[in-house]
Scaffold this active site. Structure first.
Site, mmCIF file in Angstrom:
data_model
loop_
_atom_site.group_PDB
_atom_site.id
_atom_site.type_symbol
_atom_site.label_atom_id
_atom_site.label_comp_id
_atom_site.label_asym_id
_atom_site.label_seq_id
_atom_site.Cartn_x
_atom_site.Cartn_y
_atom_site.Cartn_z
ATOM 1 N N HIS A 145 0.774 -0.969 0.062
ATOM 2 C CA HIS A 145 0.041 0.003 -0.049
ATOM 3 C C HIS A 145 0.993 1.094 0.063
ATOM 4 O O HIS A 145 2.102 1.353 0.518
ATOM 5 C CB HIS A 145 -1.069 0.049 1.247
ATOM 6 C CG HIS A 145 -0.413 -0.777 2.512
ATOM 7 N ND1 HIS A 145 -1.145 -1.170 3.335
ATOM 8 C CD2 HIS A 145 0.782 -0.435 3.078
ATOM 9 C CE1 HIS A 145 -0.450 -1.666 4.169
ATOM 10 N NE2 HIS A 145 0.767 -1.199 4.284
ATOM 11 N N ASN A 168 13.101 9.286 -8.083
ATOM 12 C CA ASN A 168 13.807 8.976 -9.690
ATOM 13 C C ASN A 168 14.278 9.993 -10.561
ATOM 14 O O ASN A 168 14.788 9.632 -11.340
ATOM 15 C CB ASN A 168 12.961 7.573 -10.328
ATOM 16 C CG ASN A 168 11.606 8.143 -10.645
ATOM 17 O OD1 ASN A 168 11.012 9.085 -9.824
ATOM 18 N ND2 ASN A 168 10.965 7.988 -11.750
ATOM 19 N N TYR A 169 13.666 11.236 -10.068
ATOM 20 C CA TYR A 169 13.853 12.233 -10.991
ATOM 21 C C TYR A 169 14.572 13.550 -10.269
ATOM 22 O O TYR A 169 14.048 13.988 -9.152
ATOM 23 C CB TYR A 169 12.225 12.490 -11.600
ATOM 24 C CG TYR A 169 12.402 13.731 -12.387
ATOM 25 C CD1 TYR A 169 13.127 13.902 -13.629
ATOM 26 C CD2 TYR A 169 11.450 14.724 -12.424
ATOM 27 C CE1 TYR A 169 13.194 14.930 -14.508
ATOM 28 C CE2 TYR A 169 11.279 15.962 -13.236
ATOM 29 C CZ TYR A 169 12.359 15.834 -14.515
ATOM 30 O OH TYR A 169 12.036 16.680 -15.534
ATOM 31 N N ALA A 205 12.820 2.349 8.961
ATOM 32 C CA ALA A 205 11.613 3.096 8.659
ATOM 33 C C ALA A 205 12.014 4.561 8.667
ATOM 34 O O ALA A 205 12.590 4.791 9.777
ATOM 35 C CB ALA A 205 10.675 2.710 9.717
ATOM 36 N N ARG A 222 18.345 8.707 9.168
ATOM 37 C CA ARG A 222 17.339 9.484 10.070
ATOM 38 C C ARG A 222 18.239 10.041 11.061
ATOM 39 O O ARG A 222 19.090 9.682 11.738
ATOM 40 C CB ARG A 222 16.174 8.790 10.314
ATOM 41 C CG ARG A 222 16.427 7.651 11.237
ATOM 42 C CD ARG A 222 15.164 6.840 11.365
ATOM 43 N NE ARG A 222 15.187 6.056 12.408
ATOM 44 C CZ ARG A 222 14.657 4.956 12.650
ATOM 45 N NH1 ARG A 222 13.830 4.503 11.719
ATOM 46 N NH2 ARG A 222 14.963 3.915 13.445
#
Length: 252
Positions: A145, A168-169, A205, A222
């Site tokens: 999801h 990706n861009y 995560a 993180r």
């Protein structure tokens, strides 16, 4: 408001609609006679579409262009497939697929957007609010999801946590993400391409991964959590007062 049409124009439009409806039903009848299960007139199938006997096409489904549906598939309800191949035993529920090849015994949907040049192998699951584009998925991948995977090559039996994004861009060029076999991609991971995740690796995560993750490693990117005691108190006092005032006004 549209201008009223003449009776002649209305009659011509109705005749055109009736002809299109009759042609659509003829195609449905031909597929039913060939062993395809269709029990709703809301299905629309283009003349070039090929469907194997035993497939089930549910209400609200639209099959366009050079689409091929394998035996034992269940397509729909409310699904659009265009210029794509869906191999045997696959379920596509309330989703859209364009210019792609979906492998056998996949489970697609609901509300999945499969964009051009997506290729999946056996037993792949692309779930609710997943979007893919120009990506290859090896056997047994699970993307349940709220995930975007574009311009990527994914090894077998990987699991993607909710909220994963392949970045990706960069505003000018597109780059690929490469993920090995048996990887676990943690919830809300950003994979900033070009980047590689080795076989059996994990990402923590909430990480933004900008460097390659070696095989069997855990990639963590993180900030360590810091709690500022009492920081919210003055803000919350004003917020609570505002809401209590609203409650008082509504109770009058």
């Amino acid at each position: 408001m549209q201008n009223p049409i003449s009776e002649q124009a209305r009659a011509a439009a109705l005749a055109q609609l009736d002809a299109a409806e009759a042609a659509r039903e003829d195609i449905l009848v031909q597929h039913i006679a060939n062993g395809v299960v269709i029990d709703s007139r809301t299905v629309q199938i283009d003349p070039e579409v090929v469907i194997a006997p035993g497939a089930v096409i549910l209400a609200g489904t639209i099959l366009r262009g050079k689409t091929v549906i394998g035996a034992g598939c269940v397509i729909g309800p409310n699904t659009l497939i265009e210029d794509s191949t869906v191999d045997e035993g696959t379920t596509v529920n309330a989703s859209q697929i364009y210019g792609s090849h979906i492998g056998p015994h996949n489970n697609i949907g609901p509300f999945t957007h499969v964009r051009v040049n997506t290729v999946t192998d056996y037993g792949v699951h692309l779930g609710a609010y997943v979007e893919t584009k120009n990506s290859n998925f090896a056997r047994g991948n699970t993307v349940s999801h709220l995930t975007y995977i574009g311009d990527s090559d994914v090894g077998k039996y990987c699991n993607f946590g909710c909220g994963t994004v392949t970045c990706n861009y960069d505003g000018k060029d597109k780059f690929r993400t490469q993920i090995g076999d048996y990887c676990f991609i943690g919830c809300n991971t950003n994979l900033v391409a070009p980047v590689k995740v080795g076989d059996g690796a994990y990402t923590a995560a909430g990480s933004t991964i900008t460097k390659d993750v070696p095989a069997q490693a855990l990639g963590i990117a993180r900030e360590r959590q810091t709690n500022l005691e009492g920081w919210a108190e003055p803000k919350m006092e004003a917020y609570i007062a505002k809401k209590k005032k609203l409650e008082d006004e509504q109770s009058k």
